[in-house]
Design an enzyme around this catalytic site. Structure first.
Site, mmCIF file in Angstrom:
data_model
loop_
_atom_site.group_PDB
_atom_site.id
_atom_site.type_symbol
_atom_site.label_atom_id
_atom_site.label_comp_id
_atom_site.label_asym_id
_atom_site.label_seq_id
_atom_site.Cartn_x
_atom_site.Cartn_y
_atom_site.Cartn_z
ATOM 1 N N HIS A 101 4.115 -41.466 19.003
ATOM 2 C CA HIS A 101 3.997 -41.717 20.441
ATOM 3 C C HIS A 101 2.743 -41.096 21.029
ATOM 4 C CE1 HIS A 101 6.600 -37.976 21.498
ATOM 5 N NE2 HIS A 101 5.412 -37.748 21.990
ATOM 6 N N ASP B 226 1.494 -37.884 31.620
ATOM 7 C CA ASP B 226 2.939 -38.074 31.800
ATOM 8 C C ASP B 226 3.579 -36.888 32.518
ATOM 9 O OD1 ASP B 226 2.508 -36.335 29.673
ATOM 10 O OD2 ASP B 226 3.413 -37.619 28.176
ATOM 11 N N GLU C 81 7.092 -44.358 23.496
ATOM 12 C CA GLU C 81 7.880 -44.222 22.277
ATOM 13 C C GLU C 81 7.826 -45.515 21.467
ATOM 14 O OE1 GLU C 81 8.917 -41.383 21.552
ATOM 15 O OE2 GLU C 81 10.232 -40.450 23.028
ATOM 16 N N ASN D 6 6.586 -39.349 15.974
ATOM 17 C CA ASN D 6 6.929 -40.761 15.715
ATOM 18 C C ASN D 6 5.795 -41.692 16.134
ATOM 19 O OD1 ASN D 6 7.067 -40.550 18.457
ATOM 20 N ND2 ASN D 6 9.248 -41.020 18.649
HETATM 21 C C1 GLP Z 1 4.923 -34.595 24.113
HETATM 22 C C2 GLP Z 1 3.880 -35.190 25.067
HETATM 23 C C3 GLP Z 1 2.771 -35.889 24.325
HETATM 24 C C4 GLP Z 1 2.285 -35.003 23.183
HETATM 25 C C5 GLP Z 1 3.400 -34.794 22.200
HETATM 26 C C6 GLP Z 1 3.004 -33.996 20.980
HETATM 27 O O1 GLP Z 1 5.945 -35.490 23.814
HETATM 28 N N1 GLP Z 1 4.416 -36.083 26.018
HETATM 29 O O2 GLP Z 1 1.723 -36.203 25.218
HETATM 30 O O3 GLP Z 1 1.190 -35.593 22.549
HETATM 31 O O4 GLP Z 1 4.431 -34.101 22.890
HETATM 32 O O5 GLP Z 1 3.106 -32.637 21.249
HETATM 33 P P1 GLP Z 1 2.566 -31.484 20.342
HETATM 34 O O6 GLP Z 1 1.096 -31.444 20.549
HETATM 35 O O7 GLP Z 1 3.236 -30.254 20.878
HETATM 36 O O8 GLP Z 1 2.944 -31.801 18.952
#
Ligand code: GLP
Length: 243
Positions: free
Chosen positions: A138, A67, A143, A136
């Protein structure tokens, strides 16, 4: 689903890096699907270390990231392109022209997303997709929704995601409100999937992902249907999951 429980974040990172390293060693021309967020940083650190030791060669590897924020340039230090350069690509011998991230600067969402799907198709699909997990449920920026989005698309970020990601920005108002993300269909088309999860703050959602019903309200729950998923999570993240 294969679930590996590790003692802590460091062990989770090492285990995940071993899985990626095996992929690169067995198939030096593989296509890796890569992820941002804080969770995979330790995994990337291990890969860099092993590359520096001469144990890993990324010269044949292609990567496609999950992304990118819409509107951020690759030079913006909050863009996911910048993150990938900084946390991995600048430190290993991957050919940067073979590293792909959705084009955050393309204002036409349909064009940006269509082009990204085409890039993934042209690489022959993803061999191993690395994923983090949002609070959540995702994955990428898919989402919770009423249905599983199939292909790469533009999303409006939820408040929970904006809150979680604001720590990286100076002000909450600087957090982009939209992003381009691979769809659930794109992710599910990867031959193998590796999910890294750490911390008690992910315990509840991880239990839902592994044991709960498959629902677009918990986007990662769809992974239960993929034939080759490995979850590497630490004890804290698995503290609410019955295995
Ligand atoms: C962001 C990214 C996701 C990632 C998520 C969790 O929203 N787009 O790909 O998995 O954060 O992040 P973290 O690993 O910092 O908890």
């Amino acid at each position: 689903m294969r679930v590996y429980k590790t003692k802590n974040y460091e062990e989770m990172s090492r285990k995940a890096a071993h899985i990626i390293a095996s992929q690169v060693t067995l198939n030096p021309d593989c296509v890796l699907g890569l992820a941002t967020g804080s969770t995979p940083v330790g995994t990337y650190k291990n890969l860099i270390e092993w590359y520096e030791k001469g144990d890993l060669d990324f010269s044949g590897v292609t990567s496609c990231n999950l992304d990118e924020y819409k509107g951020l340039s690759p030079e913006n230090d909050q863009s996911y392109r910048y993150f990938m350069n900084h946390n991995l690509f600048d430190h290993v011998n991957i050919d940067k022209t073979h590293t792909y991230v959705p084009n955050g600067l393309e204002p036409d969402s349909e064009k940006a997303c269509g082009q990204y799907e085409e890039i993934i198709r042209a690489q022959g699909g993803i061999d191993l997709q690395l994923l983090g997990l949002g609070h959540n449920g995702h994955i990428g920026f898919n989402e919770p929704a009423d249905e599983f989005p199939k292909a790469t698309h533009c999303v409006d970020l939820t408040d929970s995601t904006i809150q979680a990601n604001k720590r990286f920005f100076e002000n909450e108002s600087d957090v982009p409100r939209q992003a381009y993300t691979m769809g659930i269909g794109t992710i599910m088309s990867a031959k193998k999937i590796l999910v890294v999860v750490s911390g008690t703050d992910k315990a509840e959602i991880l239990n839902k992902v592994i044991n709960g019903p498959i629902t677009p309200q918990v986007p990662a729950s769809i992974l239960q249907l993929h034939p080759d998923v490995t979850i590497v999570a630490d004890e804290d993240a698995l503290s609410k999951t019955k295995l």
